[in-house]
Design a protein around this motif. Structure first.
Motif, PDB file in Angstrom:
ATOM      1  N   LEU A 178      -6.047   5.436   0.459  1.00  0.00           N
ATOM      2  CA  LEU A 178      -6.920   4.873  -0.565  1.00  0.00           C
ATOM      3  C   LEU A 178      -6.089   4.454  -1.760  1.00  0.00           C
ATOM      4  O   LEU A 178      -5.054   5.061  -2.044  1.00  0.00           O
ATOM      5  N   ASP A 179      -6.554   3.436  -2.450  1.00  0.00           N
ATOM      6  CA  ASP A 179      -6.008   3.134  -3.768  1.00  0.00           C
ATOM      7  C   ASP A 179      -6.904   3.825  -4.782  1.00  0.00           C
ATOM      8  O   ASP A 179      -7.777   4.580  -4.395  1.00  0.00           O
ATOM      9  N   ALA A 180      -6.747   3.468  -6.042  1.00  0.00           N
ATOM     10  CA  ALA A 180      -7.599   4.100  -7.051  1.00  0.00           C
ATOM     11  C   ALA A 180      -8.946   3.379  -7.087  1.00  0.00           C
ATOM     12  O   ALA A 180      -9.324   2.757  -8.068  1.00  0.00           O
ATOM     13  N   SER A 223      -9.542   1.432 -15.202  1.00  0.00           N
ATOM     14  CA  SER A 223      -8.335   0.634 -14.991  1.00  0.00           C
ATOM     15  C   SER A 223      -7.196   1.582 -14.614  1.00  0.00           C
ATOM     16  O   SER A 223      -7.236   2.777 -14.958  1.00  0.00           O
ATOM     17  N   SER A 224      -6.184   1.045 -13.924  1.00  0.00           N
ATOM     18  CA  SER A 224      -5.107   1.968 -13.532  1.00  0.00           C
ATOM     19  C   SER A 224      -4.350   2.464 -14.762  1.00  0.00           C
ATOM     20  O   SER A 224      -3.855   3.590 -14.779  1.00  0.00           O
ATOM     21  N   THR A 225      -4.310   1.655 -15.833  1.00  0.00           N
ATOM     22  CA  THR A 225      -3.639   2.107 -17.062  1.00  0.00           C
ATOM     23  C   THR A 225      -4.323   3.365 -17.592  1.00  0.00           C
ATOM     24  O   THR A 225      -3.655   4.357 -17.940  1.00  0.00           O
ATOM     25  N   GLY A 248      -6.176   5.402 -15.831  1.00  0.00           N
ATOM     26  CA  GLY A 248      -5.958   6.434 -14.816  1.00  0.00           C
ATOM     27  C   GLY A 248      -4.602   7.105 -14.966  1.00  0.00           C
ATOM     28  O   GLY A 248      -4.506   8.342 -14.985  1.00  0.00           O
ATOM     29  N   HIS A 249      -3.549   6.291 -15.112  1.00  0.00           N
ATOM     30  CA  HIS A 249      -2.205   6.870 -15.307  1.00  0.00           C
ATOM     31  C   HIS A 249      -2.199   7.748 -16.558  1.00  0.00           C
ATOM     32  O   HIS A 249      -1.601   8.824 -16.572  1.00  0.00           O
ATOM     33  N   GLY A 250      -2.872   7.270 -17.611  1.00  0.00           N
ATOM     34  CA  GLY A 250      -2.909   7.983 -18.889  1.00  0.00           C
ATOM     35  C   GLY A 250      -3.530   9.364 -18.745  1.00  0.00           C
ATOM     36  O   GLY A 250      -3.151  10.297 -19.458  1.00  0.00           O
ATOM     37  N   LYS A 275       1.998   8.220  -3.402  1.00  0.00           N
ATOM     38  CA  LYS A 275       1.410   7.453  -4.503  1.00  0.00           C
ATOM     39  C   LYS A 275       2.103   7.670  -5.838  1.00  0.00           C
ATOM     40  O   LYS A 275       2.526   8.788  -6.158  1.00  0.00           O
ATOM     41  N   TYR A 276       2.145   6.596  -6.602  1.00  0.00           N
ATOM     42  CA  TYR A 276       2.583   6.630  -7.998  1.00  0.00           C
ATOM     43  C   TYR A 276       1.321   6.837  -8.836  1.00  0.00           C
ATOM     44  O   TYR A 276       0.399   6.029  -8.774  1.00  0.00           O
ATOM     45  N   TRP A 277       1.254   7.911  -9.572  1.00  0.00           N
ATOM     46  CA  TRP A 277       0.093   8.156 -10.436  1.00  0.00           C
ATOM     47  C   TRP A 277       0.544   8.949 -11.644  1.00  0.00           C
ATOM     48  O   TRP A 277       0.858  10.131 -11.529  1.00  0.00           O
ATOM     49  N   ILE A 284       0.853  -1.192   0.000  1.00  0.00           N
ATOM     50  CA  ILE A 284       0.000   0.000   0.000  1.00  0.00           C
ATOM     51  C   ILE A 284       0.890   1.243   0.000  1.00  0.00           C
ATOM     52  O   ILE A 284       1.745   1.401   0.889  1.00  0.00           O
ATOM     53  N   ALA A 285       0.688   2.096  -1.006  1.00  0.00           N
ATOM     54  CA  ALA A 285       1.556   3.269  -1.154  1.00  0.00           C
ATOM     55  C   ALA A 285       1.207   4.345  -0.135  1.00  0.00           C
ATOM     56  O   ALA A 285       0.034   4.598   0.145  1.00  0.00           O
ATOM     57  N   LEU A 286       2.228   4.965   0.425  1.00  0.00           N
ATOM     58  CA  LEU A 286       2.061   6.121   1.313  1.00  0.00           C
ATOM     59  C   LEU A 286       2.171   7.384   0.455  1.00  0.00           C
ATOM     60  O   LEU A 286       1.334   8.272   0.520  1.00  0.00           O
ATOM     61  N   GLY A 321       5.183  -5.693 -15.565  1.00  0.00           N
ATOM     62  CA  GLY A 321       3.835  -6.275 -15.515  1.00  0.00           C
ATOM     63  C   GLY A 321       2.830  -5.271 -14.971  1.00  0.00           C
ATOM     64  O   GLY A 321       1.759  -5.056 -15.519  1.00  0.00           O
ATOM     65  N   SER A 322       3.178  -4.663 -13.851  1.00  0.00           N
ATOM     66  CA  SER A 322       2.319  -3.665 -13.221  1.00  0.00           C
ATOM     67  C   SER A 322       3.229  -2.799 -12.366  1.00  0.00           C
ATOM     68  O   SER A 322       3.938  -3.324 -11.500  1.00  0.00           O
ATOM     69  N   GLY A 323       3.225  -1.491 -12.608  1.00  0.00           N
ATOM     70  CA  GLY A 323       4.199  -0.610 -11.963  1.00  0.00           C
ATOM     71  C   GLY A 323       4.380  -0.871 -10.481  1.00  0.00           C
ATOM     72  O   GLY A 323       5.481  -1.163 -10.003  1.00  0.00           O
ATOM     73  N   SER A 324       3.283  -0.815  -9.725  1.00  0.00           N
ATOM     74  CA  SER A 324       3.401  -0.911  -8.273  1.00  0.00           C
ATOM     75  C   SER A 324       3.885  -2.293  -7.821  1.00  0.00           C
ATOM     76  O   SER A 324       4.316  -2.454  -6.674  1.00  0.00           O
ATOM     77  N   ALA A 325       3.837  -3.289  -8.712  1.00  0.00           N
ATOM     78  CA  ALA A 325       4.299  -4.636  -8.358  1.00  0.00           C
ATOM     79  C   ALA A 325       5.791  -4.646  -8.016  1.00  0.00           C
ATOM     80  O   ALA A 325       6.261  -5.506  -7.262  1.00  0.00           O
ATOM     81  N   CYS A 326       6.529  -3.658  -8.528  1.00  0.00           N
ATOM     82  CA  CYS A 326       7.972  -3.639  -8.267  1.00  0.00           C
ATOM     83  C   CYS A 326       8.257  -3.320  -6.799  1.00  0.00           C
ATOM     84  O   CYS A 326       9.373  -3.495  -6.329  1.00  0.00           O
ATOM     85  N   ARG A 327       7.233  -2.869  -6.056  1.00  0.00           N
ATOM     86  CA  ARG A 327       7.425  -2.575  -4.632  1.00  0.00           C
ATOM     87  C   ARG A 327       7.013  -3.755  -3.757  1.00  0.00           C
ATOM     88  O   ARG A 327       6.895  -3.608  -2.545  1.00  0.00           O
ATOM     89  N   SER A 328       6.786  -4.937  -4.356  1.00  0.00           N
ATOM     90  CA  SER A 328       6.295  -6.086  -3.570  1.00  0.00           C
ATOM     91  C   SER A 328       7.332  -7.179  -3.358  1.00  0.00           C
ATOM     92  O   SER A 328       6.992  -8.235  -2.857  1.00  0.00           O
TER      93      SER A 328
END
Ligand code: PMV
Length: 366
Positions: A313-315, A222-224, A226-228, A32-34, A28-30, A164-171
């Motif tokens: 919150l997440d997205a 989708s987060s894709t 959202g980022h866009g 956020k990457y967006w 869970i991001a404190l 695969g998914s940006g935030s996955a690199c923090r797991s």
């Protein structure tokens, strides 16, 4: 390190088949990457708590092909059942990672994943799912190249998970992971997440995250997408600068254990993420009425109890309720008494800060 450092020059071992499994947590991001650029490069740095209870366990069986292909081949199962609708996302992941995993052309892969959290709970499984898969692949590569160092192993797993998914690199690791180049952090990179090396006050060692399942439906955006929406967003540049600044401020709070300042920063980050969605074109409201009810109740309870509970919150509409170990009893009682009524069927997940992915089994047969 740059991209080409993740391309292996040669493999020293031959392996005919192997079965490898990893369990990888969500995060869970404190801060956020967006917003992202091409190739999953983040528009701003982020930092997250690694979680523990929300995790994906993935097993990959590798079998050597008689003749290598110019492509990759895989079957995907979710909880033992073939899942065709998950395949496009995994296909994209392999397309992006093939250059870094040349062995893929020589093996057939059977992938089987299970989640610890309820399916379609509204909890995104992409961070835990993509990191678990990336770990299985790098672990197989370690069978072909046993000399790979632990540091390179973790970096490469994070690098692949990001594709695969940006935030996955923090797991991959715990318990705080930072991703994205940041001037205050030596070794930080847009390409992979790194374990947070700054000073951390013991109050953060056993932080709780109770995830309130407000809306279990399909994500509205989708987060894709959202980022866009951060491209050509009227406030994007200010937001990216703010994330850099917040990350610097958070370093001081993590070191001092200043929970009051921590709460303000974390809640502001969550609301800013949602504000970005509300002010984009097209615009979206990702919260539900119950999300706001919960936020207001948390604020009122914090005021009267003088505890240090806060939300992020997440997205989406679900709420992550964060609190320290020494206030666990009081806050969890409050959650049960006042917040669960705003969840679908009172559903929630009691999670806490975690220590990263774990290997489950490895059975190479050469
Ligand atoms: O990893 P993605 O592309 O699903 O993006 C996730 C972004 C947030 O969860 C909203 C924030 C973050 O930093 O995790």
């Amino acid at each position: 390190m740059i991209e080409k450092d993740f391309i292996p020059l040669a493999y020293s071992q031959e392996v005919k088949e192997a079965k490898i499994a990893w369990k990888s947590p969500s995060n869970i991001a404190l801060v956020k990457y967006w917003g992202k650029r091409a190739d999953q490069i983040p528009a701003n740095p982020s930092i997250s708590f690694t979680l523990s209870a929300c995790a994906t366990t993935t097993t990959v069986e590798f079998e050597i092909l008689k003749t290598p292909l110019n492509d990759f081949r895989f079957d995907f199962f979710f909880e033992g059942i073939p899942k065709e609708d998950f395949k496009p996302k995994i296909n994209r992941f392999f397309e992006r990672t093939m250059a870094y995993l040349p062995f893929l052309k020589s093996y057939h892969l059977k992938i089987d994943s299970t989640n610890s959290f309820p399916h379609s709970s509204g909890i995104a499984s992409s961070a835990s799912g993509m990191s678990a898969l990336a770990l299985c692949l790098v672990d197989f590569e370690r069978c072909l190249n046993p000399d790979i160092t632990k540091e390179h192993f973790n970096k490469k797993a994070s690098f692949l998970a990001r594709l695969g998914s940006g935030s996955a690199c923090r797991s991959i690791e715990g318990s705080l992971v930072q991703w994205g180049t940041h001037s205050d952090t030596k070794g930080s990179s847009d390409l992979y997440g790194i374990q947070y090396k700054g000073e951390v006050h013991p109050i953060f060692n056993k932080f709780h995250d109770t995830i309130l399942l407000v809306d279990k439906g399909q994500k509205q955006v989708s987060s894709t997408v959202g980022h866009g929406l951060m491209h050509n967003h009227p406030y994007s540049e200010q937001r990216f600068a703010q994330a850099h600044h917040n990350l610097s401020s958070l370093r001081t709070m993590l070191a001092s254990g200043d929970l009051k300042a921590f709460i303000q920063l974390v809640e502001s980050e969550a609301l800013t993420l949602h504000a970005m969605m509300m002010t984009s074109r097209p615009y979206f409201v990702l919260m539900k009425p119950n999300t706001l009810e919960i936020i207001n109740r948390i604020w009122a309870f914090r005021e009267r109890s003088k505890t240090h509970v806060c939300f992020t919150l997440d997205a989406g509409a679900n709420v992550h309720v964060l609190y320290p170990e020494n206030e666990k009893k009081q806050v969890y009682q409050f959650i049960q008494d006042e917040l669960l009524t705003f969840c679908e069927n009172r559903q929630h997940i009691c999670d806490r800060i975690g220590f990263g992915a774990e290997k489950i089994a490895r059975t190479p047969h050469t």
